[in-house]
Design a protein around this motif. Structure first.
Motif, short mmCIF file in Angstrom:
data_model
loop_
_atom_site.label_atom_id
_atom_site.label_comp_id
_atom_site.label_asym_id
_atom_site.label_seq_id
_atom_site.Cartn_x
_atom_site.Cartn_y
_atom_site.Cartn_z
N TYR A 575 -6.52 -5.22 5.02
CA TYR A 575 -5.10 -5.13 5.38
C TYR A 575 -4.49 -3.88 4.78
CZ TYR A 575 -4.05 -7.38 0.79
OH TYR A 575 -3.95 -7.72 -0.53
N TYR A 576 -3.30 -3.54 5.26
CA TYR A 576 -2.55 -2.38 4.77
C TYR A 576 -1.38 -2.85 3.90
CZ TYR A 576 -4.41 -0.05 9.06
OH TYR A 576 -5.17 0.44 10.08
N LEU A 577 -1.07 -2.06 2.87
CA LEU A 577 0.21 -2.19 2.16
C LEU A 577 0.93 -0.86 2.24
CD1 LEU A 577 1.14 -4.06 -1.02
CD2 LEU A 577 1.78 -1.65 -0.85
N HIS A 578 2.22 -0.91 2.56
CA HIS A 578 3.01 0.31 2.69
C HIS A 578 4.29 0.20 1.87
CE1 HIS A 578 5.97 2.97 4.97
NE2 HIS A 578 5.12 3.80 4.41
N LEU A 579 4.48 1.15 0.97
CA LEU A 579 5.72 1.24 0.19
C LEU A 579 6.72 2.09 0.95
CD1 LEU A 579 4.16 1.79 -3.32
CD2 LEU A 579 5.72 -0.07 -2.74
N ASN A 580 7.90 1.54 1.17
CA ASN A 580 8.91 2.28 1.95
C ASN A 580 9.36 3.55 1.26
OD1 ASN A 580 8.64 -0.06 3.43
ND2 ASN A 580 10.81 -0.19 3.96
N ASP A 581 9.37 3.54 -0.06
CA ASP A 581 9.77 4.71 -0.82
C ASP A 581 8.52 5.53 -1.15
OD1 ASP A 581 10.75 6.66 -2.49
OD2 ASP A 581 11.50 5.28 -4.03
N GLU A 582 8.33 6.65 -0.43
CA GLU A 582 7.14 7.47 -0.64
C GLU A 582 7.13 8.13 -2.01
OE1 GLU A 582 6.58 10.26 2.48
OE2 GLU A 582 6.60 8.76 4.08
N ASN A 583 8.30 8.17 -2.69
CA ASN A 583 8.37 8.79 -4.01
C ASN A 583 8.10 7.79 -5.14
OD1 ASN A 583 9.12 11.39 -3.01
ND2 ASN A 583 11.19 10.59 -2.64
N ALA A 584 7.90 6.53 -4.76
CA ALA A 584 7.58 5.53 -5.78
C ALA A 584 6.25 5.89 -6.45
CB ALA A 584 7.50 4.14 -5.14
N LYS A 585 6.06 5.41 -7.67
CA LYS A 585 4.88 5.76 -8.44
C LYS A 585 4.10 4.50 -8.85
CE LYS A 585 6.94 10.05 -10.13
NZ LYS A 585 7.32 10.86 -11.32
N PRO A 586 3.46 3.88 -7.88
CA PRO A 586 2.66 2.69 -8.20
C PRO A 586 1.41 3.06 -8.99
CG PRO A 586 2.35 3.31 -5.93
CD PRO A 586 3.41 4.22 -6.45
N ILE A 587 0.84 2.07 -9.64
CA ILE A 587 -0.33 2.27 -10.49
C ILE A 587 -1.41 1.30 -10.06
CG2 ILE A 587 -1.19 2.12 -12.86
CD1 ILE A 587 2.03 2.51 -13.47
N ILE A 588 -2.62 1.83 -9.84
CA ILE A 588 -3.79 1.00 -9.59
C ILE A 588 -4.53 0.87 -10.90
CG2 ILE A 588 -5.93 0.71 -8.30
CD1 ILE A 588 -4.74 2.51 -6.11
N ARG A 589 -4.72 -0.35 -11.37
CA ARG A 589 -5.36 -0.53 -12.68
C ARG A 589 -6.37 -1.68 -12.61
NH1 ARG A 589 -1.20 -3.45 -16.89
NH2 ARG A 589 -1.29 -5.53 -15.98
N ASP A 590 -7.29 -1.70 -13.56
CA ASP A 590 -8.29 -2.76 -13.66
C ASP A 590 -7.72 -3.91 -14.49
OD1 ASP A 590 -10.39 -1.41 -12.27
OD2 ASP A 590 -10.68 -0.17 -14.05
N SER A 591 -7.98 -5.14 -14.02
CA SER A 591 -7.51 -6.31 -14.75
C SER A 591 -8.31 -7.54 -14.32
CB SER A 591 -6.01 -6.55 -14.49
OG SER A 591 -5.57 -7.72 -15.15
N GLY A 592 -9.02 -8.13 -15.25
CA GLY A 592 -9.76 -9.35 -14.98
C GLY A 592 -10.77 -9.24 -13.86
N GLY A 593 -11.43 -8.08 -13.76
CA GLY A 593 -12.42 -7.87 -12.71
C GLY A 593 -11.82 -7.54 -11.36
N LYS A 594 -10.52 -7.36 -11.29
CA LYS A 594 -9.83 -7.02 -10.04
C LYS A 594 -9.10 -5.69 -10.19
CE LYS A 594 -10.47 -10.97 -7.73
NZ LYS A 594 -11.09 -11.07 -6.40
N LYS A 595 -8.67 -5.16 -9.05
CA LYS A 595 -7.78 -4.01 -9.04
C LYS A 595 -6.36 -4.54 -8.82
CE LYS A 595 -10.85 -0.66 -9.26
NZ LYS A 595 -10.89 0.30 -10.40
N GLU A 596 -5.46 -4.20 -9.73
CA GLU A 596 -4.05 -4.58 -9.59
C GLU A 596 -3.24 -3.38 -9.13
OE1 GLU A 596 -2.89 -8.17 -12.70
OE2 GLU A 596 -2.66 -6.09 -13.35
N LEU A 597 -2.30 -3.64 -8.23
CA LEU A 597 -1.34 -2.62 -7.83
C LEU A 597 0.01 -3.04 -8.38
CD1 LEU A 597 -0.87 -0.01 -6.17
CD2 LEU A 597 -0.33 -1.48 -4.22
N ILE A 598 0.50 -2.27 -9.38
CA ILE A 598 1.78 -2.58 -10.01
C ILE A 598 2.72 -1.39 -9.85
CG2 ILE A 598 0.68 -4.16 -11.65
CD1 ILE A 598 1.07 -2.00 -13.81
N LEU A 599 4.01 -1.66 -10.01
CA LEU A 599 5.02 -0.64 -9.73
C LEU A 599 6.21 -0.80 -10.67
CD1 LEU A 599 6.13 1.56 -7.70
CD2 LEU A 599 7.12 -0.35 -6.42
#
Length: 611
Positions: A575-599
């Motif tokens: 699936y796709y995820l799209h942030l409406n604000d292109e200037n946002a600065k989300p972070i992809i990080r490792d957590s518990g064997g998964k990839k987390e997307l936080i903002l």
């Protein structure tokens, strides 16, 4: 599906002439995986190529980009330069087939079993009233002699539309049973589509095919035929193609004789001295030979005929009691209560067998069943198919009424955790989601039917329901918003110490809820709406008063890829995820064997999920 009626006699005859040779090259009953390092598994076709990866945009018709490598089969086709179909070297009869496929926006393709019977592949993204021509449908047969509007017939629409967006990988599983013919070549049984699963959801089951569908290679049915992929109606890609052929005759039960004994049996009686209530011969293994509903034992004797020597697996179902299967006086399925399984090696020819079914539980219905699988033989029922299993429960399905429907219940997540304050919101666009009111979190999103409430309302129930379409889950239930000292700080597993306080929800005129809660001293408004065309959802989270160091957890997944301009692929193009604000600065990080997307969250965040 091709609009024109195409009978490619030259290709058909060439394929048929080499059929016997290519059929022998297949390993019956064994899983075969195509490596897709080259096109050697296929007949030559100019519009097809092997690639390392493929990218298709969801909103641009036939927009395709490929990268070099191997593992992906790609067909490039458009209105100016239509592609061609491609034929596998594989000649098959009975077949189990699995593959991933990706559709370009507006594309149309199909899987032709034996080159004759089409399972439709199409861009049916967001369609709510599905037809046989939609994704996962069994395409119509065709007769030009019939009046307009009646030329197409015997098509089968999918049970529900669980199609993913263009540019995303979809997974299809097909179980097919070929037409059967006697020694003189006369058809004795029609072909059947036993099962089609799309994205993990059953959409077709046991559909009889009276003849080839429109666009077949020929109208002449046969025991073997080539697997074929349609390529002239838009671009499409495939990967992870695997199949199992079942071209060996299934075992038969011969010379069946039965005896019915009345009473409660902990073991077997002495068949030489015990007096049966009834006895006789039968052409079918069935519990219906007994007129008793309980406290009886049926003993069958007979022969098992096999044409292919090897190890066979037997499954014996004896609801409300016990039973044993013996082959040549050797226990094949040991003493079992209700259900049992076992394996035994059989030689070519006939072998004597006997079994018994002793029923003592009065609430269970008599329903003796025996199935077998083996070398080149798909699991098949050897007993009466008309005996209803005791395991069958009519599902309790909840449909959406009006534009939106809400249902509170427990929801069990894939990680084993239970959401105890789940609110399920269903829409007439057939896009639904579950909200965790304990954490302010969107926990799952799905397309297709709304809810199966059978676990909640059948008999005593357990309070839970489940999605009836394929569901995307966004990680374990935990707070959606957290205060972190930095982007590497751990996410808290519950709301303890956050000052979390639910504020309920407010419904608009269409019963669409807006959730409210307080966390870390600020009020949060959380609204999710369905995108136009049912293409996904848009979620807006707004804080009454921004606070320092607050982060929003968008999702946790196995794989998250940033593809630019606020767009992300999740779980290898699921699936796709799209942030409406292109200037946002989300972070992809490792957590518990998964990839987390936080903002980091200030005043407001809006994002969309397209699937």
């Amino acid at each position: 599906m091709n609009k024109s009626k195409r009978i490619i006699w030259g290709v058909h005859m060439a394929v048929w002439l080499c059929g016997a040779l290519t059929a022998r090259a297949q390993t019956d009953g064994q899983l075969n995986k195509l490596p897709l390092t080259d096109l050697s598994a296929f007949k030559p076709s100019k519009s097809w190529q092997i690639a390392g990866d493929v990218f298709m945009e969801p909103d641009k018709p036939n927009s395709v980009r490929v990268t070099k490598g191997s593992g992906v089969l790609v067909n490039l086709s458009d209105d100016k330069k239509p592609g061609q179909d491609i034929l596998f070297n594989l000649q098959h009869g009975d077949l189990d087939l699995e593959m991933d496929y990706m559709m370009a926006r507006g594309s149309n393709s199909g899987i032709y079993l034996q080159g004759l019977y089409e399972i439709q592949l199409a861009d049916s993204w967001g369609v709510t009233d599905v037809k046989a021509r939609d994704n996962g449908g069994i395409y119509e047969r065709w007769d030009d002699a019939k009046p307009e509007g009646q030329k197409g017939y015997e098509g089968h629409a999918p049970r529900q539309n669980v199609t993913r967006a263009p540019g995303l990988w979809q997974h299809i599983k097909i179980s097919f049973q070929a037409s059967k013919f006697d020694a003189a070549g006369k058809k004795t049984a029609n072909a059947r589509v036993l099962l089609v699963e799309l994205n993990g959801i059953k959409i077709q089951e046991d559909v009889e095919l009276s003849g080839p569908t429109r666009g077949a290679l020929t109208l002449q049915e046969a025991a073997l035929g080539p697997l074929r992929l349609q390529g002239d109606h838009g671009s499409v890609a495939f990967r992870n193609i695997s199949y199992t052929v079942f071209n060996k005759p299934r075992p038969e039960l011969l010379n069946l004789a039965y005896a019915v004994y009345k009473g409660k049996f902990d073991g077997e009686p002495d068949y030489k001295t015990a007096k049966p209530e009834a006895k006789g011969t039968s052409v079918l293994l069935s519990s219906n030979v007994s007129t008793l509903q309980n406290d009886f034992l049926i003993h069958y004797t007979g022969d098992i005929k096999v044409t292919e020597p090897g190890e066979y697996t037997f499954n014996l179902s004896v609801p409300g009691g016990s039973g044993v299967l013996r082959v040549a006086n050797t226990i094949a399925v040991p003493l079992s209560d209700n259900n049992g399984t076992g394996k035994i090696t059989l030689k070519e020819g006939t072998t004597p067998f006997d079994l018994y079914y002793a029923k003592v539980v009065d609430w269970a219905k008599p329903a003796l069943a025996l199935s077998v699988s083996g070398p080149g033989v798909r699991e098949a029922l050897l007993s009466d198919a008309n005996v209803v299993s005791n395991d069958m429960i009519d599902p309790i399905l909840i449909n959406v009424t009006g534009k939106n429907s809400l249902l509170r219940c427990f929801i069990d997540l894939n990680d084993g955790k239970r959401v105890t304050h789940a609110i399920n919101i269903g829409s007439s666009a057939q896009v639904h989601y579950t909200y965790d009111a304990d954490n302010g979190m969107l926990v799952q999103l799905w397309r297709g039917g709304f809810l199966d409430a059978t676990p909640m309302w059948h008999e005593r129930g357990d309070g839970s329901s489940r999605a009836t379409g394929y569901a995307l889950q966004f990680g374990s239930a935990m707070p959606a918003i957290e205060k972190l000292d930095n982007a590497g700080s751990p996410w808290q597993i519950d709301t303890a110490g956050t000052g979390f306080k639910p504020g309920g929800y407010k419904l608009d005129k269409d019963k669409q809820p807006t959730f409210k809660y307080t966390i870390y001293g600020t009020q949060v408004t959380d609204e999710t709406t369905v995108l136009d065309g049912g293409h996904g959802i848009e979620r807006t989270i707004e804080l009454a008063e921004p606070k320092d160091k607050l982060y929003l957890r968008l999702l946790a997944a196995d794989k998250v890829e940033n593809i630019g301009k606020g767009w992300y692929y999740v779980n290898d193009k699921a699936y796709y995820l799209h942030l409406n604000d292109e200037n946002a600065k989300p972070i992809i990080r490792d957590s518990g064997g998964k990839k987390e997307l936080i903002l980091p969250i200030g005043k407001k965040v809006t994002y969309s999920i397209l699937f």
